[in-house]
Design an enzyme around this catalytic site. Structure first.
Site: not given
Length: 412
Positions: A136, A171, A260
């Site tokens: 992402h 992810d 992230s």
């Protein structure tokens, strides 16, 4: 494929993360506790959002975090950064030592596509320049297949990067830079992590490179469902937003937008997880309010396997069972059996070859305790396609065990 959806709890809630707008979340996700004992009601939080794509809404907004104009060439330029500073070497602690060891291996990532942009974090895997991060982050929450990627290393230099491959089902993604003097991270063993261990998060929350926070491991082997714009949804009302089920390490070390793809380490400075998502107690309109002490990281043992496959072939594989799971309301049959009850088995699938039938209740897969469909899906996806693992199930009240060779899952 149909089985990707059918192996999930049909009542699970999808979470949506919008690109370039600080991941506004919607819906009510679940997190579930996994253990070899009776499991209580699912833990609910208001929203679960990507931990780290800090979106400025425009490419200019993202670039401004670098302090200098974004580069388009592979050569480096100096930018502002914050090294780990030790003012008193006689009073350092384990967190300081771990940060000094791991920080040179953690980078800040800038992604841009058209008028959209955002930043996240990454982990240097080798001297060849392969960097592990989240899908992402490099796809702007699935909105850009070919975003322009730049990486700022811990010495403040910025390099253009290429995307080696992305893996929406975990992810995780690999990007690559060409740069001298890279410091590969030391990878730990996430299977040895236990509740109460000190956990240290390193990344770029809110674009602040080299930020270090610490806490403890709050839970291990927890299954979460999180939105993934890179995964198509079978529900036409979901506007293309799918969701994935993954097993994670939970920590209360502060994780915020921008973290992230960054590192979760132990006190030896070894990477034990890749930060991926945070929970928020706010409404969907305030879901990016920041850290509330509930953050999630992909275990490094899983991430390492995925990374190796992406580096070797450009893509990673994931196991699939080939069955659908029935939702069980409390008080119905098999109420004393905690597991995922099989509704149907696809002919010729891995589950069919292993002898599973409708009505069986799966209680364990590949050493993961299974209490519902999401945990079953996560346990299967954690394995590479073609892997043979043990599956434990109950049939007519009797425990049975079989070897199952997993099929190939797809993100579609």
């Amino acid at each position: 494929m149909a089985c990707e959806q059918s192996e999930r709890n049909p009542r699970s809630t999808m979470m949506n993360a919008s690109a370039g707008a600080e991941n506004q979340a919607a819906g009510t996700p679940k997190t579930r506790r996994k253990a070899g004992k009776r499991v209580g009601p699912a833990v609910f939080v208001t929203s679960l959002v990507a931990a780290g794509l800090l979106g400025g809404g425009t490419a200019a907004g993202a670039a401004s975090l670098w302090g200098t104009p974004a580069q388009t060439a592979s050569s480096a330029q100096t930018a502002q950064y914050t090294p780990v500073i030790v003012n008193n070497t006689s009073s350092v602690n384990a967190v300081t030592a771990a940060a000094q060891k791991a920080s040179p291996s953690v980078v800040t990532i800038s992604a841009s596509s058209g008028s959209s942009g955002g930043t996240g974090s990454g982990i240097i895997l080798d001297a060849e320049g392969h960097i592990l991060t989240n899908t992402h982050v490099v796809t702007l929450d699935g909105q850009a297949e070919a975003a322009a990627i730049e990486v700022r290393t811990s010495d403040g230099k910025v390099y253009a990067a290429t995307i080696v491959g992305t893996d929406p089902l975990s992810d995780l993604a690999i990007i690559k830079i060409t740069a001298p003097g890279l410091v590969p991270a030391t990878l730990g063993d996430s299977s040895a992590v236990k509740v109460g261990d000190t956990a240290i998060a390193i990344g770029a929350p809110l674009g602040l490179s080299g930020t270090v926070t610490d806490g403890i491991v709050s839970a291990v082997d927890r299954t979460i469902e999180t939105a993934s714009s890179a995964v198509p949804s079978s529900d036409s009302s979901s506007a293309g937003q799918g969701s994935i089920s993954i097993n994670v390490i939970q920590t209360d070390a502060a994780i915020n937008p921008g973290n992230s793809g960054g590192a979760l380490t132990n006190t030896q400075g070894e990477i034990i997880g890749v930060n991926v998502a945070i929970a928020s107690a706010g409404s969907s309109s305030t879901a990016q309010s920041g850290n509330i002490g509930v953050g999630f990281s992909v275990p490094i043992n899983v991430a390492k396997r995925v990374a190796q496959e992406i580096i070797a072939t450009g893509a990673a594989t994931h196991g699939q069972l080939g069955l659908s799971v029935k939702y069980k309301a409390s008080g119905t049959s098999s109420e004393f059996t905690t597991g995922a009850e099989v509704a149907a088995v696809t002919p010729g699938s891995a589950a069919a070859e292993a002898g599973l039938k409708a009505g069986d209740v799966v209680t364990e897969l590949a050493s993961h305790t299974v209490t519902d469909a999401s945990e079953l899906t996560a346990a299967a996806r954690e394995q590479a396609a073609g892997t043979t693992v043990k599956i434990t199930f109950q049939r007519d009240g009797q425990d049975q065990e079989a070897d199952i060779t997993l099929g190939v899952a797809t993100a579609g």
